[in-house]
Design an enzyme around this catalytic site. Sequence first.
Site, PDB file in Angstrom:
ATOM      1  N   MET A  31       0.852  -1.191   0.000  1.00  0.00           N
ATOM      2  CA  MET A  31       0.000   0.000   0.000  1.00  0.00           C
ATOM      3  C   MET A  31       0.889   1.242   0.000  1.00  0.00           C
ATOM      4  SD  MET A  31      -3.438  -1.012   2.027  1.00  0.00           S
ATOM      5  CE  MET A  31      -2.889  -0.735   3.695  1.00  0.00           C
ATOM      6  N   GLY A  32       2.118   1.075  -0.462  1.00  0.00           N
ATOM      7  CA  GLY A  32       3.039   2.217  -0.535  1.00  0.00           C
ATOM      8  C   GLY A  32       3.605   2.580   0.809  1.00  0.00           C
ATOM      9  N   HIS A  35       9.094   0.980   3.312  1.00  0.00           N
ATOM     10  CA  HIS A  35      10.208   1.026   4.267  1.00  0.00           C
ATOM     11  C   HIS A  35      11.103  -0.185   3.985  1.00  0.00           C
ATOM     12  CE1 HIS A  35       7.821  -2.045   6.231  1.00  0.00           C
ATOM     13  NE2 HIS A  35       6.820  -1.182   6.376  1.00  0.00           N
ATOM     14  N   HIS A  38       9.568  -3.598   3.310  1.00  0.00           N
ATOM     15  CA  HIS A  38       9.105  -3.852   1.929  1.00  0.00           C
ATOM     16  C   HIS A  38      10.298  -4.194   1.042  1.00  0.00           C
ATOM     17  CE1 HIS A  38       5.731  -1.027   3.200  1.00  0.00           C
ATOM     18  NE2 HIS A  38       5.078  -2.089   2.792  1.00  0.00           N
ATOM     19  N   GLN A  62     -10.419  -2.700   2.577  1.00  0.00           N
ATOM     20  CA  GLN A  62      -9.921  -3.374   3.776  1.00  0.00           C
ATOM     21  C   GLN A  62      -9.894  -2.450   4.999  1.00  0.00           C
ATOM     22  OE1 GLN A  62      -6.037  -4.145   1.702  1.00  0.00           O
ATOM     23  NE2 GLN A  62      -5.166  -3.856   3.729  1.00  0.00           N
ATOM     24  N   GLU A 148       5.852 -11.697   7.188  1.00  0.00           N
ATOM     25  CA  GLU A 148       5.303 -12.381   8.371  1.00  0.00           C
ATOM     26  C   GLU A 148       4.778 -11.399   9.418  1.00  0.00           C
ATOM     27  OE1 GLU A 148       8.336 -15.076   9.782  1.00  0.00           O
ATOM     28  OE2 GLU A 148       7.550 -16.678   8.493  1.00  0.00           O
ATOM     29  N   GLN A 153      -2.644 -12.447   7.832  1.00  0.00           N
ATOM     30  CA  GLN A 153      -2.855 -12.136   6.406  1.00  0.00           C
ATOM     31  C   GLN A 153      -2.120 -13.152   5.522  1.00  0.00           C
ATOM     32  OE1 GLN A 153      -2.840  -8.079   4.441  1.00  0.00           O
ATOM     33  NE2 GLN A 153      -0.706  -8.608   4.084  1.00  0.00           N
TER      34      GLN A 153
HETATM   35  O1  PAF Z   1      -0.193  -5.855   3.598  1.00  0.00           O
HETATM   36  C1  PAF Z   1      -0.609  -4.926   2.871  1.00  0.00           C
HETATM   37  O2  PAF Z   1       0.080  -3.937   2.646  1.00  0.00           O
HETATM   38  C2  PAF Z   1      -2.003  -5.026   2.253  1.00  0.00           C
HETATM   39  O3  PAF Z   1      -2.880  -5.657   3.113  1.00  0.00           O
HETATM   40  C3  PAF Z   1      -2.003  -5.682   0.865  1.00  0.00           C
HETATM   41  C4  PAF Z   1      -1.562  -7.129   0.924  1.00  0.00           C
HETATM   42  C5  PAF Z   1      -1.110  -4.902  -0.076  1.00  0.00           C
HETATM   43  C6  PAF Z   1      -3.422  -5.666   0.287  1.00  0.00           C
HETATM   44  O4  PAF Z   1      -3.918  -4.368   0.155  1.00  0.00           O
END
Ligand code: PAF
Length: 290
Positions: A31-32, A35, A38, A62, A148, A153
């Site tokens: 979601m941008g 950091h 990612h 979400q 993790e 998720q």
């Molecule tokens: O973990 C996230 O950043 C979000 O839940 C995802 C997997 C990109 C879905 O919008």
Amino acid sequence: MIKFLNELSDLRVQISGWKRNGYIVGLVPTMGSLHNGHLSLLSIAREHCDKVVTSIYVNPTQFSENEDFYRYPRDVNADLEKLSSSNTCDLVYQPSNMYHKEHKTYIVPNGVALNLETENRPHFFDGVSTIVLKLFNQIQPDIVIFGEKDYQQLLVVKQLMRDLDLPIQIVAGKIFREKDGLAMSSRNVYLSENERKLASNIYRVLKLTRKKIQQGFDVSKVIKNGIAELGSIGINQIDYFTLRDPDNLERLTQFNKDSRLLIALYVGTTRLIDNISVPLINNGETDIEN
Ligand code: PAF
């Protein structure tokens, strides 16, 4: 050179070109507000794949109404700079909207999606599963990396792959932590200086709790002590702190197999989640990361 695309039609041309060449395509959905956590997921993708895509999309479905959709940190320029200097991806896909105005179809996962996050965010995994499936259909990745840090998720997505027969390999990336142990998260920017210091106690308490569990102390007492310890420093709002089966997230009242400790709490008004593995070990060694 990283390519930057917004349109699904352009994305499809690029991906089908790669597929024709037989390239293995990897994806890190985000979601941008990127950091180092990612970036670590992107380097895993680099290791496994010929071409790496990252998607940047703050998915409205979400978030519930009282959550932070509108103020969720967005800084695409900073994201692109990090991506270019780390050279960890080939294509950034940043759709402006992923939902048709008549959108009517949602994935509603059961199983590992029940409890924990769902108790406090009832539609969260419906939104995540729906967007993830849409991204997978658009990008058609062979391999997707999930961190993790969002442990539930990760399991929900693995369950989705299994139940809907998607030919995609899900790879888990370890939690990336700040020096003081706080798990990296885009939401950490919400923390004031003082809250940021307090937040480093989450990992400390997770590790302490793990150690006590591994030493054979009663699971529910040890967790109660952990909650009291957090309370004593001013972290009082805890949504859950619980020992679970690492595969199906069933609650464990006794420690007799590899387990996972999961926690969700508020520091000030910021909700943070974290988790740690609790392996069954016999040699008294307890200081195992993650
Ligand atoms: O973990 C996230 O950043 C979000 O839940 C995802 C997997 C990109 C879905 O919008």
